[in-house]
Design a protein around this motif. Structure first.
Motif, PDB file in Angstrom:
ATOM      1  N   GLY A  61     -11.046  40.545 -23.764  1.00  0.00           N
ATOM      2  CA  GLY A  61     -10.420  39.438 -24.508  1.00  0.00           C
ATOM      3  C   GLY A  61      -9.216  39.917 -25.308  1.00  0.00           C
ATOM      4  O   GLY A  61      -8.179  39.243 -25.359  1.00  0.00           O
ATOM      5  N   HIS A  62      -9.337  41.108 -25.934  1.00  0.00           N
ATOM      6  CA  HIS A  62      -8.195  41.661 -26.685  1.00  0.00           C
ATOM      7  C   HIS A  62      -7.002  41.889 -25.758  1.00  0.00           C
ATOM      8  O   HIS A  62      -5.861  41.674 -26.151  1.00  0.00           O
ATOM      9  N   VAL A  63      -7.279  42.359 -24.533  1.00  0.00           N
ATOM     10  CA  VAL A  63      -6.182  42.622 -23.580  1.00  0.00           C
ATOM     11  C   VAL A  63      -5.467  41.316 -23.257  1.00  0.00           C
ATOM     12  O   VAL A  63      -4.228  41.226 -23.324  1.00  0.00           O
ATOM     13  N   ALA A  64      -6.253  40.289 -22.940  1.00  0.00           N
ATOM     14  CA  ALA A  64      -5.663  39.004 -22.559  1.00  0.00           C
ATOM     15  C   ALA A  64      -4.831  38.446 -23.712  1.00  0.00           C
ATOM     16  O   ALA A  64      -3.723  37.935 -23.510  1.00  0.00           O
ATOM     17  N   GLU A  65      -5.343  38.603 -24.928  1.00  0.00           N
ATOM     18  CA  GLU A  65      -4.646  38.103 -26.116  1.00  0.00           C
ATOM     19  C   GLU A  65      -3.309  38.824 -26.311  1.00  0.00           C
ATOM     20  O   GLU A  65      -2.306  38.208 -26.642  1.00  0.00           O
ATOM     21  N   SER A  66      -3.297  40.139 -26.099  1.00  0.00           N
ATOM     22  CA  SER A  66      -2.091  40.913 -26.376  1.00  0.00           C
ATOM     23  C   SER A  66      -1.080  40.839 -25.223  1.00  0.00           C
ATOM     24  O   SER A  66       0.108  40.692 -25.460  1.00  0.00           O
ATOM     25  N   LEU A  67      -1.555  40.916 -23.987  1.00  0.00           N
ATOM     26  CA  LEU A  67      -0.628  41.038 -22.855  1.00  0.00           C
ATOM     27  C   LEU A  67      -0.454  39.749 -22.057  1.00  0.00           C
ATOM     28  O   LEU A  67       0.529  39.609 -21.325  1.00  0.00           O
TER      29      LEU A  67
ATOM     30  N   ALA B 202     -10.403  40.776 -35.136  1.00  0.00           N
ATOM     31  CA  ALA B 202     -11.025  39.519 -35.574  1.00  0.00           C
ATOM     32  C   ALA B 202     -10.403  39.049 -36.889  1.00  0.00           C
ATOM     33  O   ALA B 202     -10.049  37.869 -37.037  1.00  0.00           O
ATOM     34  N   ILE B 203     -10.209  39.979 -37.821  1.00  0.00           N
ATOM     35  CA  ILE B 203      -9.713  39.570 -39.137  1.00  0.00           C
ATOM     36  C   ILE B 203      -8.230  39.207 -39.074  1.00  0.00           C
ATOM     37  O   ILE B 203      -7.736  38.386 -39.848  1.00  0.00           O
ATOM     38  N   ASP B 204      -7.542  39.767 -38.094  1.00  0.00           N
ATOM     39  CA  ASP B 204      -6.128  39.448 -37.896  1.00  0.00           C
ATOM     40  C   ASP B 204      -5.933  37.971 -37.530  1.00  0.00           C
ATOM     41  O   ASP B 204      -4.856  37.418 -37.697  1.00  0.00           O
ATOM     42  N   GLN B 205      -6.977  37.354 -36.985  1.00  0.00           N
ATOM     43  CA  GLN B 205      -6.887  35.941 -36.586  1.00  0.00           C
ATOM     44  C   GLN B 205      -6.967  35.010 -37.793  1.00  0.00           C
ATOM     45  O   GLN B 205      -6.734  33.813 -37.678  1.00  0.00           O
ATOM     46  N   ARG B 206      -7.358  35.552 -38.959  1.00  0.00           N
ATOM     47  CA  ARG B 206      -7.696  34.674 -40.079  1.00  0.00           C
ATOM     48  C   ARG B 206      -6.510  34.327 -40.982  1.00  0.00           C
ATOM     49  O   ARG B 206      -6.687  33.673 -41.991  1.00  0.00           O
ATOM     50  N   GLN B 207      -5.323  34.781 -40.626  1.00  0.00           N
ATOM     51  CA  GLN B 207      -4.112  34.423 -41.379  1.00  0.00           C
ATOM     52  C   GLN B 207      -4.224  34.781 -42.862  1.00  0.00           C
ATOM     53  O   GLN B 207      -3.897  33.979 -43.737  1.00  0.00           O
ATOM     54  N   LEU B 208      -4.712  35.977 -43.166  1.00  0.00           N
ATOM     55  CA  LEU B 208      -4.843  36.403 -44.558  1.00  0.00           C
ATOM     56  C   LEU B 208      -3.538  37.039 -45.031  1.00  0.00           C
ATOM     57  O   LEU B 208      -2.655  37.334 -44.236  1.00  0.00           O
TER      58      LEU B 208
ATOM     59  N   ALA C  68      -1.388  48.989 -35.445  1.00  0.00           N
ATOM     60  CA  ALA C  68      -1.371  48.115 -36.615  1.00  0.00           C
ATOM     61  C   ALA C  68      -1.726  46.665 -36.293  1.00  0.00           C
ATOM     62  O   ALA C  68      -1.251  46.120 -35.302  1.00  0.00           O
ATOM     63  N   PRO C  69      -2.534  46.040 -37.160  1.00  0.00           N
ATOM     64  CA  PRO C  69      -2.716  44.589 -37.047  1.00  0.00           C
ATOM     65  C   PRO C  69      -1.445  43.891 -37.535  1.00  0.00           C
ATOM     66  O   PRO C  69      -0.577  44.532 -38.129  1.00  0.00           O
ATOM     67  N   ARG C  70      -1.338  42.575 -37.300  1.00  0.00           N
ATOM     68  CA  ARG C  70      -0.141  41.851 -37.781  1.00  0.00           C
ATOM     69  C   ARG C  70      -0.190  41.685 -39.298  1.00  0.00           C
ATOM     70  O   ARG C  70       0.809  41.744 -39.977  1.00  0.00           O
ATOM     71  N   THR C  71      -1.402  41.476 -39.814  1.00  0.00           N
ATOM     72  CA  THR C  71      -1.572  41.322 -41.266  1.00  0.00           C
ATOM     73  C   THR C  71      -1.336  42.675 -41.941  1.00  0.00           C
ATOM     74  O   THR C  71      -1.866  43.686 -41.462  1.00  0.00           O
ATOM     75  N   PRO C  72      -0.559  42.709 -43.052  1.00  0.00           N
ATOM     76  CA  PRO C  72      -0.353  43.995 -43.731  1.00  0.00           C
ATOM     77  C   PRO C  72      -1.679  44.651 -44.116  1.00  0.00           C
ATOM     78  O   PRO C  72      -2.592  43.962 -44.601  1.00  0.00           O
ATOM     79  N   LEU C  73      -1.777  45.952 -43.873  1.00  0.00           N
ATOM     80  CA  LEU C  73      -3.028  46.672 -44.155  1.00  0.00           C
ATOM     81  C   LEU C  73      -2.767  47.725 -45.228  1.00  0.00           C
ATOM     82  O   LEU C  73      -1.784  48.446 -45.163  1.00  0.00           O
ATOM     83  N   GLN C  74      -3.648  47.756 -46.220  1.00  0.00           N
ATOM     84  CA  GLN C  74      -3.535  48.743 -47.304  1.00  0.00           C
ATOM     85  C   GLN C  74      -4.796  49.571 -47.338  1.00  0.00           C
ATOM     86  O   GLN C  74      -5.898  49.020 -47.272  1.00  0.00           O
TER      87      GLN C  74
ATOM     88  N   ILE D 217     -12.759  37.833 -47.577  1.00  0.00           N
ATOM     89  CA  ILE D 217     -13.750  38.068 -46.518  1.00  0.00           C
ATOM     90  C   ILE D 217     -14.184  39.519 -46.677  1.00  0.00           C
ATOM     91  O   ILE D 217     -13.339  40.425 -46.608  1.00  0.00           O
ATOM     92  N   ILE D 218     -15.469  39.726 -46.941  1.00  0.00           N
ATOM     93  CA  ILE D 218     -15.965  41.091 -47.122  1.00  0.00           C
ATOM     94  C   ILE D 218     -16.625  41.545 -45.828  1.00  0.00           C
ATOM     95  O   ILE D 218     -17.495  40.873 -45.286  1.00  0.00           O
ATOM     96  N   LEU D 219     -16.180  42.687 -45.336  1.00  0.00           N
ATOM     97  CA  LEU D 219     -16.750  43.224 -44.092  1.00  0.00           C
ATOM     98  C   LEU D 219     -17.346  44.584 -44.384  1.00  0.00           C
ATOM     99  O   LEU D 219     -16.608  45.578 -44.484  1.00  0.00           O
ATOM    100  N   PRO D 220     -18.666  44.661 -44.559  1.00  0.00           N
ATOM    101  CA  PRO D 220     -19.279  45.965 -44.815  1.00  0.00           C
ATOM    102  C   PRO D 220     -19.126  46.841 -43.583  1.00  0.00           C
ATOM    103  O   PRO D 220     -19.357  46.384 -42.469  1.00  0.00           O
TER     104      PRO D 220
END
Ligand code: TXA
Ligand code: MG
Length: 379
Positions: free
Chosen positions: A168-174, A323-329, A255-261, A302-305
């Motif tokens: 699914g990730h492949v189809a989404e990206s390419l 998955a979290i990149d889809q959430r527009q955070l 990198a995800p699209r959402t900025p990551l710190q 969204i907390i992801l342990p």
């Protein structure tokens, strides 16, 4: 004209079965036909999905670079069915490569060796070496054996983005940039292979991965050097060219699209971000219920342990970020893992993911700037 999306064909080969079932064999037949005709097939491996073309077909390999938007200066890993196929692509076969292949193949480790003349320039980016890997995923090995020729395959994502760990990730990206996707389920390791340069003495790890330095040293009976940035310096050290022997390891990556710190933050620190109006995804090792309950009630967090075992963490990392990149955070905050060898590959990927696109550009001009992307409790 708009092309239709690629077919995603499920492939499965339960370990107890001597032969793959007929639908799987049929899917491999179709993949073989697409590859022989010069097409691109996404293949499952135990690390991440690969975007494959026949490695000896320069025109087909060109299509990989176009589909990914990858610079032609970044060489590709060639995937083989066995050691004999690997040796046929090498100009010379260093002792370290022999030992790694004998003891760790098939598996998530890539050896860099002098290339043979039959390997096209487009695969090696014109360099004198070639990177070779025999994947543990037996369906992909079977596909290569059926073809009788090696497959060049980088990770099956658009350049610099997150590597795919599911079909699914492949189809989404390419999308329709790939002709066919073989769906072998989620990747077991979930991060890219360890890359080892066997042309130097001692051998050098160019990219940290599922096989750690201590495992490699035990197998080789000698020390190995790590050239790759592995999370113990600043991101600007990545840009400084310390990893020039492996062009794809420079600057921002994975990198995800959402900025990551990256952070050494506590729940209070996340709470302050939320109070300032940010919507945050937090990948955390914290399990203090009392600390987390109040935060978890906020619709802005969204907390992801995340697991404390580095191998389990690696297997979930990209899927969680996808998955979290889809959430527009507004941002993704990730607790910095411990500075030990076992976490090295994960720290490396997270640090690269935390470098913003503008930073990448400015750093290529001024790589000496001391910089840290991790924000801290006191920040
Ligand atoms: O796990 C993996 O290695 C996955 C799966 C699909 O096998 N492949 C993968 O490929 O991660 P890619 O292209 O995304 O990353 C390959 C890395 C890049 O950093 C590239 O620069 C480096 O290996 N590389 C390839 N050929 C090289 C060479 N001849 N010398 C040094 N580095 C090389
Ligand atoms: Mg890649």
């Amino acid at each position: 004209m708009q092309r239709t999306p690629p077919d995603i064909l499920p492939v499965d080969w339960p370990i107890e079965q001597a032969e793959p079932s007929w639908p799987t064999e049929q899917a491999l037949d179709r993949a073989t036909r697409v590859l022989i005709a010069g097409g691109l097939v996404a293949i499952p491996t135990e690390t991440v999905y690969g975007l494959a073309a026949v490695a000896l077909d320069s025109m087909a390999v060109q299509k990989i670079f176009a589909a990914k938007g990858r610079p032609q200066t970044n060489p590709l890993i060639v995937h083989v069915a066995d050691v004999a196929m690997a040796r046929s692509l090498a100009g010379d076969w260093p002792a370290a490569a022999e030992t790694i292949c004998e003891l760790l193949w098939p598996g998530p480790i890539t050896v860099v060796v002098p290339r043979a003349a039959i390997v096209p320039d487009v695969v090696t980016a014109g360099g004198s070496t070639v990177a070779l890997r025999c994947p543990e995923h037996r369906l992909t090995r079977r596909l290569i054996a059926k073809l009788g020729v090696p497959l060049a395959a980088p990770s099956a994502n658009r350049s610099l983005g997150l590597s795919p760990t599911t079909a699914g990730h492949v189809a989404e990206s390419l999308g329709n940039r790939v002709d066919l996707i073989l769906d072998g389920g989620p990747c077991r390791h979930g991060i890219e292979s360890t890359v080892v340069d066997c042309t130097t003495t001692p051998p050098r790890i160019l990219r940290l991965g599922p096989i750690h330095r201590d495992q490699l040293e035990k197998v080789l009976g000698q020390s190995v050097v790590i050239t790759s940035f592995h999370g113990e310096g600043t991101p600007s050290q990545i840009a400084s060219g310390a990893v020039a022997r492996s062009p794809g390891m420079l600057v921002r990556h994975y990198a995800p699209r959402t900025p990551l710190q990256l952070s050494t933050c506590s729940a209070q620190c996340i709470a302050r971000l939320v109070q300032s109006g940010k919507r945050v995804g937090w990948l955390t090792f914290q399990d203090e219920r009392s600390q987390l309950t109040a935060l978890a009630a906020s619709p802005s967090v969204i907390i992801l342990p995340m697991p404390l075992d580095p191998d389990v963490f690696a297997s979930q990392l990209y899927a969680t970020l996808h998955a979290i990149d889809q959430r527009q955070l507004d941002m993704i905050v990730v607790d910095m893992p411990p500075a030990t060898d076992a976490w090295g590959a994960i720290r490396d990927r997270l640090t690269r993911a935390s470098i913003g696109p503008q930073e990448k550009d400015s750093r290529s001009h001024d790589s000496s700037t001391t910089h840290t992307n991790a924000f801290e409790e006191t920040a």
